[in-house]
Design a protein around this motif. Structure first.
Motif, PDB file in Angstrom:
ATOM      1  N   ARG A  21      10.889 104.513  68.290  1.00 29.32           N
ATOM      2  CA  ARG A  21      12.241 105.063  68.179  1.00 29.32           C
ATOM      3  C   ARG A  21      12.532 105.970  69.372  1.00 29.32           C
ATOM      4  NH1 ARG A  21      12.561 107.876  62.972  1.00 29.32           N
ATOM      5  NH2 ARG A  21      12.518 105.774  62.152  1.00 29.32           N
ATOM      6  N   PHE A  22      11.557 106.784  69.759  1.00 32.39           N
ATOM      7  CA  PHE A  22      11.715 107.666  70.916  1.00 32.39           C
ATOM      8  C   PHE A  22      11.941 106.854  72.184  1.00 32.39           C
ATOM      9  CE2 PHE A  22       9.685 109.986  74.452  1.00 32.39           C
ATOM     10  CZ  PHE A  22      10.490 111.107  74.460  1.00 32.39           C
ATOM     11  N   VAL A  23      11.169 105.789  72.376  1.00 32.07           N
ATOM     12  CA  VAL A  23      11.319 104.937  73.559  1.00 32.07           C
ATOM     13  C   VAL A  23      12.691 104.279  73.568  1.00 32.07           C
ATOM     14  CG1 VAL A  23      10.467 102.818  74.659  1.00 32.07           C
ATOM     15  CG2 VAL A  23       8.858 104.558  73.887  1.00 32.07           C
ATOM     16  N   LEU A  24      13.158 103.797  72.421  1.00 34.37           N
ATOM     17  CA  LEU A  24      14.470 103.154  72.357  1.00 34.37           C
ATOM     18  C   LEU A  24      15.593 104.141  72.665  1.00 34.37           C
ATOM     19  CD1 LEU A  24      14.103 100.798  69.260  1.00 34.37           C
ATOM     20  CD2 LEU A  24      14.402 100.142  71.646  1.00 34.37           C
ATOM     21  N   VAL A  25      15.492 105.347  72.158  1.00 32.07           N
ATOM     22  CA  VAL A  25      16.531 106.346  72.410  1.00 32.07           C
ATOM     23  C   VAL A  25      16.563 106.710  73.893  1.00 32.07           C
ATOM     24  CG1 VAL A  25      17.153 108.764  71.981  1.00 32.07           C
ATOM     25  CG2 VAL A  25      16.590 107.268  70.076  1.00 32.07           C
ATOM     26  N   ILE A  26      15.400 106.941  74.483  1.00 34.12           N
ATOM     27  CA  ILE A  26      15.346 107.284  75.911  1.00 34.12           C
ATOM     28  C   ILE A  26      15.879 106.123  76.744  1.00 34.12           C
ATOM     29  CG2 ILE A  26      13.791 107.810  77.840  1.00 34.12           C
ATOM     30  CD1 ILE A  26      14.249 110.149  75.940  1.00 34.12           C
ATOM     31  N   GLY A  27      15.520 104.885  76.387  1.00 34.83           N
ATOM     32  CA  GLY A  27      16.015 103.716  77.118  1.00 34.83           C
ATOM     33  C   GLY A  27      17.524 103.589  77.029  1.00 34.83           C
ATOM     34  N   ALA A  28      18.078 103.780  75.837  1.00 32.19           N
ATOM     35  CA  ALA A  28      19.527 103.672  75.665  1.00 32.19           C
ATOM     36  C   ALA A  28      20.257 104.748  76.464  1.00 32.19           C
ATOM     37  CB  ALA A  28      19.884 103.789  74.179  1.00 32.19           C
ATOM     38  N   ILE A  29      19.732 105.960  76.458  1.00 35.25           N
ATOM     39  CA  ILE A  29      20.362 107.048  77.208  1.00 35.25           C
ATOM     40  C   ILE A  29      20.305 106.768  78.699  1.00 35.25           C
ATOM     41  CG2 ILE A  29      20.110 109.488  77.842  1.00 35.25           C
ATOM     42  CD1 ILE A  29      19.297 109.999  74.913  1.00 35.25           C
ATOM     43  N   SER A  30      19.157 106.276  79.175  1.00 30.52           N
ATOM     44  CA  SER A  30      19.044 106.016  80.614  1.00 30.52           C
ATOM     45  C   SER A  30      19.960 104.872  81.042  1.00 30.52           C
ATOM     46  CB  SER A  30      17.592 105.715  80.995  1.00 30.52           C
ATOM     47  OG  SER A  30      17.140 104.570  80.314  1.00 30.52           O
ATOM     48  N   ILE A  31      20.077 103.817  80.230  1.00 31.91           N
ATOM     49  CA  ILE A  31      20.980 102.712  80.567  1.00 31.91           C
ATOM     50  C   ILE A  31      22.424 103.210  80.595  1.00 31.91           C
ATOM     51  CG2 ILE A  31      21.947 100.555  79.669  1.00 31.91           C
ATOM     52  CD1 ILE A  31      19.106  99.819  78.790  1.00 31.91           C
TER      53      ILE A  31
END
Length: 58
Positions: A21-31
């Motif tokens: 979940r942490f990886v997905l949130v960071i990925g979405a924010i960076s995109i």
């Protein structure tokens, strides 16, 4: 003894879910940030040459 093993497996799965979940949130924010940056840069500096199918306004 088997209940302790099952509890440890449950804890391990819980940690994996939190990490994913942490990886997905960071990925979405960076995109989102990259997309916003591209929009800002292209808005500030329009392309010098337009593709042939787009007519430049005089």
């Amino acid at each position: 003894m088997s209940t302790i093993i099952n509890f440890n497996e449950f804890q391990r799965k819980k940690k994996k879910k939190k990490f994913l979940r942490f990886v997905l949130v960071i990925g979405a924010i960076s995109i989102f940030c990259i997309f916003a940056y591209v929009l800002i840069v292209t808005g500030r500096y329009p392309p010098a040459e337009y593709p042939p199918y787009i007519e430049a306004k005089p």
